[in-house]
Design an enzyme around this catalytic site. Structure first.
Site, short mmCIF file in Angstrom:
data_model
loop_
_atom_site.label_atom_id
_atom_site.label_comp_id
_atom_site.label_asym_id
_atom_site.label_seq_id
_atom_site.Cartn_x
_atom_site.Cartn_y
_atom_site.Cartn_z
N ASN A 34 44.36 16.43 38.23
CA ASN A 34 44.72 14.68 37.83
C ASN A 34 44.92 14.51 36.50
O ASN A 34 44.84 13.11 35.55
CB ASN A 34 44.29 13.82 38.31
CG ASN A 34 44.21 13.71 40.12
OD1 ASN A 34 44.67 14.26 40.74
ND2 ASN A 34 43.22 13.01 40.97
N ASP A 56 38.38 10.26 41.11
CA ASP A 56 38.96 11.31 42.33
C ASP A 56 39.20 11.94 40.41
O ASP A 56 40.36 12.83 40.35
CB ASP A 56 40.67 11.56 42.20
CG ASP A 56 41.10 12.47 43.48
OD1 ASP A 56 39.44 13.76 43.63
OD2 ASP A 56 41.70 12.89 43.89
N ASP A 84 47.40 9.55 39.40
CA ASP A 84 47.09 9.33 40.30
C ASP A 84 45.65 8.39 39.98
O ASP A 84 44.55 8.86 40.49
CB ASP A 84 46.49 10.83 40.76
CG ASP A 84 47.55 11.73 41.59
OD1 ASP A 84 48.73 10.57 41.62
OD2 ASP A 84 47.90 12.46 41.62
N LYS A 87 56.90 7.71 43.17
CA LYS A 87 55.94 7.95 43.28
C LYS A 87 56.47 7.62 45.14
O LYS A 87 56.17 6.12 45.15
CB LYS A 87 54.60 7.74 43.12
CG LYS A 87 53.12 8.37 44.21
CD LYS A 87 52.32 8.16 42.89
CE LYS A 87 51.49 8.52 43.80
NZ LYS A 87 49.56 8.77 43.13
#
Length: 328
Positions: free
Chosen positions: A208, A203, A220, A86
């Site tokens: 996710n 989130d 995430d 990432k």
């Protein structure tokens, strides 16, 4: 010998980059071009070069996914093990709304270099690495974090042969029972994050959550906050609303927003998957207009974090049970 290793690592990285260039679809949108430039800049290539030199990675291949904050690439080591790399974008514009996830959190009490994009993004990558480590230690299914260097995070690849595991958004179950059991798993994850990890995802949604080897994995988590963060309960309520909305769209019976929220935060509740199933069954048998009105009201209410946020007259007139409910 050291020079030979460095040259070999450099050649491997250059080969990987050429493969990416050859496989990349030509983009016309200016923001897409900027994304590529922001992520795979010279500093990023130097970090990847160091990871290859340390023999942590052997090859960085195609892009698995792109997002507002980061791109994720597929990588292999010398043993052909698959990894996800990432790479966070270092543009200050990408992280301009991140203050609310950091301000007031103990881990960032000394500041977080908001005027230095590279240091700020490196701290964000470090935060995700630590959150993943904490969640993994608590028994929550997340990708195994392997290493973090600057704004580059290396972790376990969820998938096989460069094909990433599907998000819940992409999953198609054959039966409603499968969706219901997945909902139970998701509720369990939210509670474990809150009580075992002292974290709120902030989130949490079908985008996710990945389904890998018949298990729900959380990804995430860079924006995840400590449960005593000033906005933690606001974020948790939003997470509950997001996940309820998604599972309702699949025809699954879900808890009311208020009920789900307290199911997650209530320490006194003897939580188990079986208990969740029982409560869901009770919910299906007795949902009325009063419940829907209560949920609509709860969605708009301010949730006090401490007694200092509660109106004085309520403190003097409330019962012990009401006081507990006022402050979680």
């Amino acid at each position: 010998e050291a020079n030979a290793v460095t040259t070999q690592a450099h050649n491997k990285l250059q080969t990987s980059i050429k493969k990416q260039d050859n496989n990349r679809i030509r983009v016309r949108d200016k923001s897409d071009r900027a994304t590529t430039e922001l992520v795979m800049d010279s500093r990023t290539r130097i970090i990847l070069l160091k990871l290859i030199k340390k023999q942590l990675l052997d090859e960085v291949s195609g892009c698995i996914s792109t997002g507002k904050e980061a791109n994720v690439y597929h990588a292999l080591n010398a043993s052909e093990e698959e990894f996800a790399v990432k790479i966070y974008k270092t543009s200050i514009l990408v992280f301009k709304d991140r203050n609310r996830y950091v301000d007031g959190e103990y881990r960032f009490r000394r500041g977080y270099c908001r005027h230095n994009p590279r240091k700020m993004v490196a701290m964000w990558a470090e935060k995700e690495f630590r959150n993943l480590s904490r969640m993994r230690a608590a028994g929550i299914a997340v990708p195994l974090p392997v290493a973090v260097k600057g704004h580059v995070l290396v972790m376990e690849f969820l998938g096989k042969h460069m094909i990433a595991a599907s998000t819940l958004k992409e999953v198609s179950f054959e039966t409603l029972e499968e969706w219901e059991e997945t909902y139970v798993s998701v509720v369990e994850i939210l509670r474990m994050m809150y009580h075992s990890c002292k974290l709120v995802h902030a989130d949490f949604s079908e985008y996710n959550l990945l389904l890998h080897q018949s298990k729900v994995y959380v990804i995430d988590v860079s924006q995840a906050v400590e449960f005593d963060h000033p906005m933690a309960l606001e974020f948790l309520r939003r997470d509950c609303a997001n996940i309820n909305s998604f599972f309702e769209s699949k025809g699954t019976g879900v808890f009311g927003l208020k009920q789900l929220f307290y199911l997650i935060v209530d320490k006194a509740l003897k939580f188990s998957r079986e208990r969740v199933r029982e409560l869901l069954k009770e919910r299906k048998e007795g949902v009325g207009e009063e419940d829907r009105f209560s949920d609509a009201l709860f969605k708009e209410l301010h949730i006090p974090r401490t007694l200092f946020e509660v109106e004085p007259e309520k403190l003097f007139t409330a019962s012990e049970e009401q006081l507990v409910s006022l402050v979680n």
